[in-house]
Design an enzyme around this catalytic site. Structure first.
Site, PDB file in Angstrom:
ATOM      1  N   CYS A  12      -9.404 -39.537 -12.047  1.00 19.86           N
ATOM      2  CA  CYS A  12      -8.611 -39.161 -10.872  1.00 19.86           C
ATOM      3  C   CYS A  12      -7.175 -39.594 -11.112  1.00 19.86           C
ATOM      4  O   CYS A  12      -6.764 -39.765 -12.271  1.00 19.86           O
ATOM      5  CB  CYS A  12      -9.200 -39.744  -9.581  1.00 19.86           C
ATOM      6  SG  CYS A  12      -9.287 -41.547  -9.529  1.00 19.86           S
ATOM      7  N   ARG A  18     -11.499 -42.388  -6.117  1.00 19.92           N
ATOM      8  CA  ARG A  18     -12.511 -41.365  -6.358  1.00 19.92           C
ATOM      9  C   ARG A  18     -13.294 -41.566  -7.652  1.00 19.92           C
ATOM     10  O   ARG A  18     -14.531 -41.585  -7.636  1.00 19.92           O
ATOM     11  CB  ARG A  18     -11.844 -39.970  -6.374  1.00 19.92           C
ATOM     12  CG  ARG A  18     -11.292 -39.542  -5.027  1.00 19.92           C
ATOM     13  CD  ARG A  18     -10.344 -38.360  -5.155  1.00 19.92           C
ATOM     14  NE  ARG A  18      -9.104 -38.737  -5.818  1.00 19.92           N
ATOM     15  CZ  ARG A  18      -8.126 -37.907  -6.129  1.00 19.92           C
ATOM     16  NH1 ARG A  18      -8.269 -36.621  -5.854  1.00 19.92           N
ATOM     17  NH2 ARG A  18      -7.032 -38.336  -6.714  1.00 19.92           N
ATOM     18  N   ASP A 127      -8.063 -36.607  -1.981  1.00 23.07           N
ATOM     19  CA  ASP A 127      -7.631 -37.979  -2.242  1.00 23.07           C
ATOM     20  C   ASP A 127      -7.704 -38.767  -0.922  1.00 23.07           C
ATOM     21  O   ASP A 127      -6.963 -38.463   0.013  1.00 23.07           O
ATOM     22  CB  ASP A 127      -6.194 -37.924  -2.771  1.00 23.07           C
ATOM     23  CG  ASP A 127      -5.654 -39.292  -3.104  1.00 23.07           C
ATOM     24  OD1 ASP A 127      -6.318 -40.289  -2.766  1.00 23.07           O
ATOM     25  OD2 ASP A 127      -4.570 -39.361  -3.698  1.00 23.07           O
TER      26      ASP A 127
HETATM   27  P1  4NP Z   1      -7.483 -42.082  -6.616  1.00 25.36           P
HETATM   28  O1  4NP Z   1      -6.597 -42.335  -5.304  1.00 25.36           O
HETATM   29  O2  4NP Z   1      -6.689 -41.141  -7.479  1.00 25.36           O
HETATM   30  O3  4NP Z   1      -8.730 -41.452  -6.068  1.00 25.36           O
HETATM   31  O4  4NP Z   1      -7.713 -43.421  -7.241  1.00 25.36           O
HETATM   32  C1  4NP Z   1      -5.287 -42.810  -5.331  1.00 25.36           C
HETATM   33  C2  4NP Z   1      -5.036 -44.139  -5.516  1.00 25.36           C
HETATM   34  C3  4NP Z   1      -3.732 -44.613  -5.499  1.00 25.36           C
HETATM   35  C4  4NP Z   1      -2.683 -43.725  -5.295  1.00 25.36           C
HETATM   36  C5  4NP Z   1      -2.934 -42.381  -5.123  1.00 25.36           C
HETATM   37  C6  4NP Z   1      -4.247 -41.917  -5.144  1.00 25.36           C
HETATM   38  N1  4NP Z   1      -1.353 -44.207  -5.274  1.00 25.36           N
HETATM   39  O5  4NP Z   1      -0.439 -43.400  -5.027  1.00 25.36           O
HETATM   40  O6  4NP Z   1      -1.126 -45.401  -5.496  1.00 25.36           O
END
Ligand code: 4NP
Length: 156
Positions: A12, A18, A127
């Protein structure tokens, strides 16, 4: 002779919400299967070394899966050699991974994880980072259903 190990990487953006869930669910479902290696990574470097988001840890725990030991890492080019299948959570992740591929063979390894699930129309895992707990529950449920399909295919 031992059958060759199937190596799956789930990816991800941050590797804290995710992909740690998909990683934990696949490991759980394939825990009796010695011939699988599962890992996860993020396309971004924001959270390298961090544990999964507490909301991902909580929804996994509610469903009997411990992901608290996982540590975020960034996707690297060598992952194309190390893994047979690279599952992206959304089209943005997919495009970022494919941009690093240097051959058709590498590009062909990259797939959207929800393409494995015919019951879900929107092929992007949303997300949940900026939302509430219900987003994490929704993400867990669609990944659980999808990982069941993936695991069953491997176990057959
Ligand atoms: P992930 O979610 O891609 O599912 O781990 C996110 C975690 C952190 C951030 C964005 C999406 N961030 O901008 O820090």
């Amino acid at each position: 002779m031992q059958p060759r190990k199937i190596k799956i990487l789930v990816v991800c953006l941050g590797n804290i919400c995710r992909s740690p869930l998909a990683h934990g669910i696949l490991e759980y479902k394939l825990s009796l299967e010695n011939n699988c290696i599962i890992d996860s990574a993020g396309t971004a470097n924001y959270h390298i070394g961090s544990k999964p988001d507490l909301r991902s840890i909580a929804i996994a725990k509610t469903n009997g899966i411990d992901i608290s030991h996982q540590k975020a890492r960034q996707f690297i080019r060598e992952d194309f050699d190390r893994y047979d299948i690279i599952y992206a959570m959304d089209t943005s992740n997919y495009n970022n991974i494919v941009a690093l591929a240097s051959s058709k063979t590498e590009t062909k390894k990259v797939k959207l994880i929800l393409n494995e699930n015919p019951n879900i129309e929107n092929k992007n895992v949303p997300d949940p980072y900026y939302g509430g707990d219900s987003g994490f529950e929704y993400v867990f449920n669609i990944l659980e259903e999808t990982c069941e399909i993936i695991a069953n295919r491997i176990l057959i």
